[in-house]
Design a protein around this motif. Structure first.
Motif, PDB file in Angstrom:
ATOM      1  N   ILE A  91       0.815  -1.219   0.000  1.00  0.00           N
ATOM      2  CA  ILE A  91       0.000   0.000   0.000  1.00  0.00           C
ATOM      3  C   ILE A  91       0.848   1.269   0.000  1.00  0.00           C
ATOM      4  CG2 ILE A  91      -1.871  -1.156   1.219  1.00  0.00           C
ATOM      5  CD1 ILE A  91      -0.962   0.576   3.690  1.00  0.00           C
ATOM      6  N   ALA A  92       2.174   1.115  -0.060  1.00  0.00           N
ATOM      7  CA  ALA A  92       3.059   2.288  -0.063  1.00  0.00           C
ATOM      8  C   ALA A  92       2.684   3.233  -1.214  1.00  0.00           C
ATOM      9  CB  ALA A  92       4.510   1.829  -0.204  1.00  0.00           C
ATOM     10  N   PRO A  93       2.769   4.545  -0.987  1.00  0.00           N
ATOM     11  CA  PRO A  93       3.340   5.249   0.174  1.00  0.00           C
ATOM     12  C   PRO A  93       2.329   5.540   1.281  1.00  0.00           C
ATOM     13  CG  PRO A  93       2.801   6.833  -1.505  1.00  0.00           C
ATOM     14  CD  PRO A  93       2.424   5.479  -2.064  1.00  0.00           C
ATOM     15  N   HIS A  94       1.151   4.926   1.232  1.00  0.00           N
ATOM     16  CA  HIS A  94       0.101   5.215   2.209  1.00  0.00           C
ATOM     17  C   HIS A  94       0.371   4.480   3.519  1.00  0.00           C
ATOM     18  CE1 HIS A  94      -2.240   7.106  -0.993  1.00  0.00           C
ATOM     19  NE2 HIS A  94      -1.879   6.087  -1.739  1.00  0.00           N
ATOM     20  N   LEU A  95      -0.115   5.057   4.610  1.00  0.00           N
ATOM     21  CA  LEU A  95       0.034   4.480   5.944  1.00  0.00           C
ATOM     22  C   LEU A  95      -1.349   4.196   6.534  1.00  0.00           C
ATOM     23  CD1 LEU A  95       2.746   6.933   7.328  1.00  0.00           C
ATOM     24  CD2 LEU A  95       3.118   4.609   6.464  1.00  0.00           C
ATOM     25  N   PRO A  96      -1.445   3.235   7.466  1.00  0.00           N
ATOM     26  CA  PRO A  96      -2.742   2.949   8.085  1.00  0.00           C
ATOM     27  C   PRO A  96      -3.367   4.186   8.724  1.00  0.00           C
ATOM     28  CG  PRO A  96      -1.176   1.216   8.591  1.00  0.00           C
ATOM     29  CD  PRO A  96      -0.393   2.293   7.900  1.00  0.00           C
ATOM     30  N   SER A  97      -2.528   5.057   9.276  1.00  0.00           N
ATOM     31  CA  SER A  97      -3.057   6.256   9.925  1.00  0.00           C
ATOM     32  C   SER A  97      -3.757   7.188   8.945  1.00  0.00           C
ATOM     33  CB  SER A  97      -1.925   7.011  10.635  1.00  0.00           C
ATOM     34  OG  SER A  97      -0.888   7.338   9.717  1.00  0.00           O
ATOM     35  N   ASP A  98      -3.469   7.042   7.640  1.00  0.00           N
ATOM     36  CA  ASP A  98      -4.141   7.864   6.625  1.00  0.00           C
ATOM     37  C   ASP A  98      -5.594   7.456   6.435  1.00  0.00           C
ATOM     38  OD1 ASP A  98      -1.732   9.172   6.188  1.00  0.00           O
ATOM     39  OD2 ASP A  98      -1.134   7.772   4.599  1.00  0.00           O
ATOM     40  N   GLY A  99      -5.919   6.229   6.852  1.00  0.00           N
ATOM     41  CA  GLY A  99      -7.287   5.740   6.743  1.00  0.00           C
ATOM     42  C   GLY A  99      -7.530   4.901   5.504  1.00  0.00           C
TER      43      GLY A  99
ATOM     44  N   VAL B  34     -18.573 -13.509   1.094  1.00  0.00           N
ATOM     45  CA  VAL B  34     -19.749 -13.345   0.241  1.00  0.00           C
ATOM     46  C   VAL B  34     -19.425 -12.540  -1.017  1.00  0.00           C
ATOM     47  CG1 VAL B  34     -22.111 -12.455   0.106  1.00  0.00           C
ATOM     48  CG2 VAL B  34     -21.259 -13.447   2.254  1.00  0.00           C
ATOM     49  N   TYR B  35     -18.628 -11.480  -0.852  1.00  0.00           N
ATOM     50  CA  TYR B  35     -18.320 -10.585  -1.962  1.00  0.00           C
ATOM     51  C   TYR B  35     -16.816 -10.534  -2.221  1.00  0.00           C
ATOM     52  CZ  TYR B  35     -23.056  -8.878  -1.002  1.00  0.00           C
ATOM     53  OH  TYR B  35     -24.410  -8.805  -0.804  1.00  0.00           O
ATOM     54  N   HIS B  36     -16.454  -9.952  -3.342  1.00  0.00           N
ATOM     55  CA  HIS B  36     -15.051  -9.661  -3.608  1.00  0.00           C
ATOM     56  C   HIS B  36     -14.735  -8.315  -2.964  1.00  0.00           C
ATOM     57  CE1 HIS B  36     -11.516 -11.017  -5.648  1.00  0.00           C
ATOM     58  NE2 HIS B  36     -11.287  -9.822  -6.160  1.00  0.00           N
ATOM     59  N   LEU B  37     -13.545  -8.183  -2.398  1.00  0.00           N
ATOM     60  CA  LEU B  37     -13.242  -7.024  -1.571  1.00  0.00           C
ATOM     61  C   LEU B  37     -11.966  -6.325  -2.017  1.00  0.00           C
ATOM     62  CD1 LEU B  37     -13.843  -8.774   1.867  1.00  0.00           C
ATOM     63  CD2 LEU B  37     -15.461  -7.266   0.670  1.00  0.00           C
ATOM     64  N   ALA B  38     -11.912  -5.018  -1.731  1.00  0.00           N
ATOM     65  CA  ALA B  38     -10.702  -4.237  -1.981  1.00  0.00           C
ATOM     66  C   ALA B  38     -10.477  -3.293  -0.807  1.00  0.00           C
ATOM     67  CB  ALA B  38     -10.833  -3.447  -3.275  1.00  0.00           C
ATOM     68  N   LEU B  39      -9.281  -3.362  -0.227  1.00  0.00           N
ATOM     69  CA  LEU B  39      -8.896  -2.432   0.831  1.00  0.00           C
ATOM     70  C   LEU B  39      -8.166  -1.282   0.157  1.00  0.00           C
ATOM     71  CD1 LEU B  39      -7.510  -3.209   4.310  1.00  0.00           C
ATOM     72  CD2 LEU B  39      -6.303  -1.579   2.870  1.00  0.00           C
ATOM     73  N   VAL B  40      -8.739  -0.075   0.248  1.00  0.00           N
ATOM     74  CA  VAL B  40      -8.251   1.066  -0.517  1.00  0.00           C
ATOM     75  C   VAL B  40      -7.898   2.224   0.407  1.00  0.00           C
ATOM     76  CG1 VAL B  40      -8.761   2.632  -2.426  1.00  0.00           C
ATOM     77  CG2 VAL B  40      -9.852   0.382  -2.357  1.00  0.00           C
ATOM     78  N   PRO B  41      -6.659   2.725   0.359  1.00  0.00           N
ATOM     79  CA  PRO B  41      -6.341   3.941   1.109  1.00  0.00           C
ATOM     80  C   PRO B  41      -7.262   5.080   0.674  1.00  0.00           C
ATOM     81  CG  PRO B  41      -4.332   2.892   0.335  1.00  0.00           C
ATOM     82  CD  PRO B  41      -5.471   2.171  -0.322  1.00  0.00           C
ATOM     83  N   VAL B  42      -7.676   5.902   1.627  1.00  0.00           N
ATOM     84  CA  VAL B  42      -8.621   6.982   1.325  1.00  0.00           C
ATOM     85  C   VAL B  42      -8.104   7.860   0.190  1.00  0.00           C
ATOM     86  CG1 VAL B  42      -9.687   9.072   2.248  1.00  0.00           C
ATOM     87  CG2 VAL B  42      -9.617   6.996   3.631  1.00  0.00           C
ATOM     88  N   ASP B  43      -6.808   8.194   0.213  1.00  0.00           N
ATOM     89  CA  ASP B  43      -6.254   9.088  -0.804  1.00  0.00           C
ATOM     90  C   ASP B  43      -6.146   8.429  -2.181  1.00  0.00           C
ATOM     91  OD1 ASP B  43      -6.023  11.064   1.072  1.00  0.00           O
ATOM     92  OD2 ASP B  43      -3.900  10.703   1.491  1.00  0.00           O
ATOM     93  N   ALA B  44      -6.269   7.102  -2.227  1.00  0.00           N
ATOM     94  CA  ALA B  44      -6.174   6.398  -3.512  1.00  0.00           C
ATOM     95  C   ALA B  44      -7.544   6.021  -4.064  1.00  0.00           C
ATOM     96  CB  ALA B  44      -5.323   5.138  -3.355  1.00  0.00           C
ATOM     97  N   MET B  45      -8.614   6.384  -3.351  1.00  0.00           N
ATOM     98  CA  MET B  45      -9.953   5.946  -3.755  1.00  0.00           C
ATOM     99  C   MET B  45     -10.349   6.481  -5.131  1.00  0.00           C
ATOM    100  SD  MET B  45     -12.661   4.188  -3.218  1.00  0.00           S
ATOM    101  CE  MET B  45     -12.630   3.717  -1.496  1.00  0.00           C
ATOM    102  N   ALA B  46     -10.039   7.741  -5.425  1.00  0.00           N
ATOM    103  CA  ALA B  46     -10.428   8.317  -6.717  1.00  0.00           C
ATOM    104  C   ALA B  46      -9.752   7.576  -7.872  1.00  0.00           C
ATOM    105  CB  ALA B  46     -10.077   9.799  -6.756  1.00  0.00           C
ATOM    106  N   ASP B  47      -8.443   7.299  -7.735  1.00  0.00           N
ATOM    107  CA  ASP B  47      -7.724   6.563  -8.786  1.00  0.00           C
ATOM    108  C   ASP B  47      -8.263   5.146  -8.921  1.00  0.00           C
ATOM    109  OD1 ASP B  47      -6.115   8.742  -9.301  1.00  0.00           O
ATOM    110  OD2 ASP B  47      -4.499   8.074  -7.979  1.00  0.00           O
TER     111      ASP B  47
END
Length: 472
Positions: free
Chosen positions: A270-278, A310-323
């Motif tokens: 997930i670099a350069p994102h950090l868990p604290s970024d959400g 049940v579903y397919h999942l994606a863990l997405v950093p908040v700042d990367a959601m638009a991309d």
């Protein structure tokens, strides 16, 4: 193209070739890069742009409508023209065929009965020898670009596009996603400024489709095209092989998170994102699984994609959601998006939340539905809160004993089926009287009354919290 390239008019003017024009006179200026004899029923599959078809007539259909369609196919494929021999094997040339050739300006030539096609082929080759030298140099440049691409496929395809004067797009056949484009990020191919658009299958390890947009009269000849296809096959295979490896690693990380384990390599993913970024968790229908995984992996987005229960999942950093949404929206018609969380241990809770948002969005035919402002069943906000709810509501039913497990699964089945006795009993494979007995024991153990709305609501939330905290 260079002015020394041979034209149809040059062939007609060469008396020794004994060639005359039957129709399509407006196409006399068409360039002839090669002359090839072919008697297959679909010669347009074997010849390319600016190449002359030579036939004794075996490939020419006999019916007038079919002859007209035959000419149309050859012209659409960009052939320079057609030469038919003055032989008994040739079918009668119909007026409809000649009219179609005239309408399109597609030259139809008649070769004398004593004119060997080998002589015409050698004449074309000799006349274009200078151009062939240029083509070899162009081919050398093409492979030089590919050799020094430094694994930057996007830069390579833009360089090839600029060099050859064409627009290039490549689509993955399995997912329908665009893998490569000569346009810069945020742009679309300049197809509107071109009048010629052709598609070719790429037959590497991964099936794909190459789409070329070319300026009229400047189409790639088959000599360069064959090698361009090979370069694109190798490039696309490299991209999709890497994407499949990344998708596999991503799925393994997601599985670990859902089981409460935080892998050591998650930070690099997930670099350069950090868990604290959400983060937010996005749920997709299973049918979109392959396309979503490939879209995320091939674009190297800093997201973790994998299968949930049940579903397919994606863990997405908040700042990367638009991309992420821009890359994946074409692959997934619907999605449910959880609220923001910052602890990897809350992944399973967020997965349940995102799944509920998706399910509710599907009922309302919404596309991408976000948690904010939306009512869902799970009210827990963290792993710890979910654990507290399970213990507080279920009490002894949260224990690991056989009796607690039996009563807990009975309660959950009863809730899943909206308190419908018959369906719940069938799922549990027990008699309705047995179900009634167990529900009584549940009320005794938990002090809940399953006839009261408040207690039912608490039970349902506890059930959802249990799902969020216990891997299946």
């Amino acid at each position: 193209m260079a002015t020394e390239v041979l034209t149809v008019a040059d062939l007609i003017a060469t008396a020794s070739l004994d060639t005359s024009l039957l129709a399509g006179g407006d196409g006399r200026s068409r360039e002839v890069l090669w002359a090839h004899s072919c008697e297959m029923p679909d010669p347009e599959q074997w010849l390319g742009p600016n190449e002359l078809l030579m036939t004794v007539g075996l490939c020419v259909p006999r019916k007038a409508n079919e002859q007209a369609s035959f000419v149309a196919r050859l012209d659409d494929a960009g052939l320079a023209g057609m030469m038919i021999g003055d032989h008994e094997t040739a079918p009668p040339i119909t007026a409809k065929m000649l009219a179609e050739a005239d309408r399109r300006g597609f030259p139809v030539l008649l070769a004398g009965s004593r004119t060997p096609y080998a002589v015409i082929a050698r004449h074309v080759a000799a006349a274009n020898s200078t151009n062939q030298t240029l083509q070899v140099l162009k081919l050398s440049k093409l492979y030089n670009l590919a050799a020094y691409a430094d694994d930057d496929a996007a830069a390579l395809v833009r360089a090839i596009s600029s060099f050859l004067g064409v627009d290039i797009e490549v689509f993955d056949s399995a997912s329908g996603l665009r893998v490569l484009s000569s346009a810069h990020d945020g742009e679309s191919a300049r197809a509107t400024t071109h009048t010629s658009r052709r598609s070719y299958p790429l037959e590497g390890h991964h099936a794909a489709e190459l789409k070329l947009s070319e300026y009229a009269g400047e189409e790639l000849d088959s000599f360069i095209l064959v090698h361009l296809l090979k370069v694109m096959e190798v490039t696309v295979d490299r991209i999709l092989d890497a994407a499949d490896r990344r998708a596999k690693e991503s799925a393994e990380i997601m599985l670990s998170l859902l089981n409460g384990v935080i892998p050591s390599d998650i930070g690099a993913f997930i670099a350069p994102h950090l868990p604290s970024d959400g983060f937010r968790l996005v749920a997709f229908p299973r049918a979109d699984e392959a396309a979503v995984a490939r879209a995320a992996a091939s674009s190297k987005l800093p997201v973790i994609v994998g299968a949930g229960r049940v579903y397919h999942l994606a863990l997405v950093p908040v700042d990367a959601m638009a991309d992420f949404r821009e890359q994946v929206q074409g692959a997934a018609g619907q999605a449910g998006i959880s609220s923001i969380f910052s602890d990897y241990h809350d992944t399973r809770t967020a997965a349940v939340e995102a799944g509920n948002v998706l399910a509710a969005g599907q009922l309302s035919t919404r596309a991408w539905t976000e948690f904010e402002g939306f009512s869902v069943s799970v009210l827990t906000r963290s792993h710890r809160e979910a654990t507290d709810i399970v213990a507080g509501v279920l009490g002894p039913l949260a224990e690991d004993s056989a009796r607690a497990t039996m009563l807990r699964e009975t309660l959950f089945a009863y809730l899943r089926h909206d308190r419908k006795w018959r369906e719940a009993a069938e799922e549990l494979a027990i008699h309705r009287q047995t179900l009634s007995y167990r529900l009584g024991k549940i009320e005794e153990a938990t002090s809940l009354s399953l006839s009261k709305t408040a207690d039912l609501s608490s039970s349902w939330i506890a059930y959802q919290a249990w799902l969020a905290t216990h891997p299946s």
